[in-house]
Design a protein around this motif. Structure first.
Motif, PDB file in Angstrom:
ATOM      1  N   UNK A  50       0.852  -1.194   0.000  1.00 50.24           N
ATOM      2  CA  UNK A  50       0.000   0.000   0.000  1.00 50.24           C
ATOM      3  C   UNK A  50       0.887   1.243   0.000  1.00 50.24           C
ATOM      4  N   UNK A  51       0.522   2.237  -0.806  1.00 48.00           N
ATOM      5  CA  UNK A  51       1.271   3.498  -0.815  1.00 48.00           C
ATOM      6  C   UNK A  51       0.412   4.573  -1.473  1.00 48.00           C
ATOM      7  N   UNK A  52       0.784   5.806  -1.272  1.00 43.71           N
ATOM      8  CA  UNK A  52       0.128   6.941  -1.926  1.00 43.71           C
ATOM      9  C   UNK A  52       1.115   8.090  -1.991  1.00 43.71           C
ATOM     10  N   UNK A  53       1.129   8.801  -3.116  1.00 46.56           N
ATOM     11  CA  UNK A  53       2.053   9.926  -3.300  1.00 46.56           C
ATOM     12  C   UNK A  53       1.248  11.139  -3.763  1.00 46.56           C
ATOM     13  N   UNK A  54       1.341  12.218  -3.001  1.00 46.03           N
ATOM     14  CA  UNK A  54       0.627  13.441  -3.333  1.00 46.03           C
ATOM     15  C   UNK A  54       1.388  14.251  -4.383  1.00 46.03           C
ATOM     16  N   UNK A  55       0.690  15.146  -5.054  1.00 41.42           N
ATOM     17  CA  UNK A  55       1.269  15.975  -6.106  1.00 41.42           C
ATOM     18  C   UNK A  55       2.459  16.770  -5.579  1.00 41.42           C
ATOM     19  N   UNK A  56       3.547  16.753  -6.346  1.00 39.82           N
ATOM     20  CA  UNK A  56       4.722  17.529  -6.016  1.00 39.82           C
ATOM     21  C   UNK A  56       5.616  16.910  -4.962  1.00 39.82           C
ATOM     22  N   UNK A  57       5.299  15.704  -4.503  1.00 42.08           N
ATOM     23  CA  UNK A  57       6.065  15.045  -3.460  1.00 42.08           C
ATOM     24  C   UNK A  57       6.914  13.914  -4.043  1.00 42.08           C
ATOM     25  N   UNK A  58       7.867  13.446  -3.237  1.00 41.03           N
ATOM     26  CA  UNK A  58       8.740  12.346  -3.644  1.00 41.03           C
ATOM     27  C   UNK A  58       8.639  11.215  -2.636  1.00 41.03           C
ATOM     28  N   UNK A  86      10.556  13.018   0.336  1.00 37.54           N
ATOM     29  CA  UNK A  86       9.632  13.541   1.342  1.00 37.54           C
ATOM     30  C   UNK A  86       9.175  12.409   2.257  1.00 37.54           C
ATOM     31  N   UNK A  87       8.874  11.263   1.638  1.00 36.97           N
ATOM     32  CA  UNK A  87       8.437  10.080   2.382  1.00 36.97           C
ATOM     33  C   UNK A  87       9.261   8.883   1.927  1.00 36.97           C
ATOM     34  N   UNK A  88       9.360   7.891   2.800  1.00 35.55           N
ATOM     35  CA  UNK A  88      10.190   6.724   2.518  1.00 35.55           C
ATOM     36  C   UNK A  88       9.403   5.455   2.826  1.00 35.55           C
ATOM     37  N   UNK A  89       9.513   4.478   1.912  1.00 36.22           N
ATOM     38  CA  UNK A  89       8.960   3.152   2.142  1.00 36.22           C
ATOM     39  C   UNK A  89      10.107   2.142   2.079  1.00 36.22           C
ATOM     40  N   UNK A  90      10.214   1.316   3.103  1.00 40.51           N
ATOM     41  CA  UNK A  90      11.286   0.322   3.188  1.00 40.51           C
ATOM     42  C   UNK A  90      10.712  -1.041   2.825  1.00 40.51           C
ATOM     43  N   UNK A  91      11.294  -1.664   1.803  1.00 42.61           N
ATOM     44  CA  UNK A  91      10.860  -2.988   1.368  1.00 42.61           C
ATOM     45  C   UNK A  91      11.864  -4.047   1.810  1.00 42.61           C
ATOM     46  N   UNK A  92      11.330  -5.198   2.216  1.00 41.22           N
ATOM     47  CA  UNK A  92      12.156  -6.354   2.529  1.00 41.22           C
ATOM     48  C   UNK A  92      11.416  -7.605   2.097  1.00 41.22           C
ATOM     49  N   UNK A  93      11.999  -8.342   1.174  1.00 41.79           N
ATOM     50  CA  UNK A  93      11.420  -9.590   0.675  1.00 41.79           C
ATOM     51  C   UNK A  93       9.976  -9.407   0.234  1.00 41.79           C
ATOM     52  N   UNK A 149      10.509  11.259   5.744  1.00 39.43           N
ATOM     53  CA  UNK A 149      11.971  11.147   5.756  1.00 39.43           C
ATOM     54  C   UNK A 149      12.514  11.512   7.133  1.00 39.43           C
ATOM     55  N   UNK A 150      12.020  12.611   7.697  1.00 38.27           N
ATOM     56  CA  UNK A 150      12.534  13.056   8.994  1.00 38.27           C
ATOM     57  C   UNK A 150      12.315  11.997  10.074  1.00 38.27           C
ATOM     58  N   UNK A 151      11.109  11.444  10.126  1.00 35.63           N
ATOM     59  CA  UNK A 151      10.793  10.462  11.169  1.00 35.63           C
ATOM     60  C   UNK A 151      11.595   9.184  10.993  1.00 35.63           C
ATOM     61  N   UNK A 152      11.726   8.740   9.748  1.00 33.22           N
ATOM     62  CA  UNK A 152      12.390   7.460   9.504  1.00 33.22           C
ATOM     63  C   UNK A 152      13.885   7.534   9.803  1.00 33.22           C
ATOM     64  N   UNK A 153      14.516   8.640   9.414  1.00 32.31           N
ATOM     65  CA  UNK A 153      15.952   8.762   9.658  1.00 32.31           C
ATOM     66  C   UNK A 153      16.249   9.070  11.123  1.00 32.31           C
ATOM     67  N   UNK A 154      15.330   9.780  11.784  1.00 33.06           N
ATOM     68  CA  UNK A 154      15.562  10.131  13.185  1.00 33.06           C
ATOM     69  C   UNK A 154      15.336   8.950  14.117  1.00 33.06           C
ATOM     70  N   UNK A 155      14.333   8.118  13.784  1.00 30.50           N
ATOM     71  CA  UNK A 155      13.987   7.045  14.720  1.00 30.50           C
ATOM     72  C   UNK A 155      13.354   5.865  13.980  1.00 30.50           C
TER      73      UNK A 155
END
Length: 284
Positions: A37-45, A225-232, A241-247
């Motif tokens: 599941x994912x969603x990307x808003x206009x102008x975002x990465x 702007x946002x990150x999704x981590x895939x594994x298998x 990005x801020x939340x994922x890299x910080x914690x």
């Protein structure tokens, strides 16, 4: 499209591959994506990260309308997309374009750059020849090249220049969404910074939406702007990005971050800008 409708959205995306059997083993089905599941808003990465074999490129090809998923639903501008029985029409194709990892492999070596750029217009539109050339030359300028490059062949350019050409070709149909599959991984670090800077500028100018596939966390930290981590084939963690890299929360995300050497792309970019400014000052 409603204001808050994502440019692209996936719901429970599944991808299965049939693996033929051998003399001693039967055939089997391998599930490469397991309900994403994912969603990307206009102008975002949205950056998709993970190790080799995690399903990053498989998902990218589905989002780019190259491959059809085995299950789930893909939506563009809020509308369901079904490419399982036919190729996307030109109106839909113009909304989504893809930039691949190897710029030389994605460009026809027998075509001049101008023909490479005009080809999408010839296939998908009825743009007059003179206008096609005018738009192609203007796009070369947009990506940091020039009209003088129109009649040259891909082998006459550096890797970074070829990737700029690939980006220019992807933009010729004025898409809303670019799917970028490891677009800077084959480039030197200083050239990476230049191309990333270009992508950021183009995103601002054209209000582009990016899905950016990468294994390089420094690049992801710079552009996402946002990150999704895939594994298998599973999305084990998603967030800003801020939340994922910080914690980072998931053990796999923590191990991925710990195992990946981090290069300071931001510092490289600053040095590139300084060198460019110095060269311009010398010419003045």
């Amino acid at each position: 499209m409603a204001e808050n409708t994502p440019v692209v959205e996936g719901r429970a995306i599944v991808q299965d591959y049939h693996v033929p059997g051998s003399l001693f083993t039967g055939s089997k089905t391998v599930r490469a994506l397991k309900g994403i599941d994912f969603a990307v808003q206009k102008g975002k990465t949205l950056a998709i990260v993970g190790e080799s074999g995690s399903g990053k490129s498989t998902l990218a090809r589905i989002i780019a309308l190259i491959d059809a998923p085995s299950g789930g639903e893909l939506r563009i501008d809020g509308q369901p997309v079904d490419i399982s029985k036919h190729r996307p029409d030109s109106a839909l194709r113009s909304k989504v374009q893809m930039v691949f990892q190897n710029p030389y492999g994605s460009l026809n070596p027998r075509q001049k750059v101008g023909d490479v750029l005009m080809e999408p217009l010839i296939i998908n539109t009825r743009t007059p020849a003179a206008e096609r050339r005018e738009r192609a030359e203007a796009m070369l300028v947009k990506v940091g090249l020039g009209p003088e490059h129109f009649n040259r062949y891909p082998h006459m350019f550096s890797g970074g220049q070829r990737q700029r050409i690939a980006i220019a070709r992807a933009l010729m149909l004025n898409p809303q969404l670019l799917v970028l599959d490891e677009p800077v991984s084959a480039l030197d670090l200083s050239v990476q910074a230049q191309v990333l800077n270009l992508l950021a500028d183009l995103q601002d100018e054209f209000e582009l939406t990016y899905v950016f596939v990468s294994h390089d966390l420094s690049v992801v930290r710079y552009i996402a702007d946002d990150v999704m981590v895939l594994s298998k084939g599973e999305a084990v963690e998603q967030g800003t990005r801020e939340a994922l890299f910080a914690d980072p929360q998931h053990p796999y995300t923590k191990s991925l971050f710990a195992a990946t050497p981090v290069t300071d792309v931001e510092a490289i970019r600053a040095r590139v800008v300084q060198r460019q400014a110095a060269r311009q000052a010398q010419r003045a």
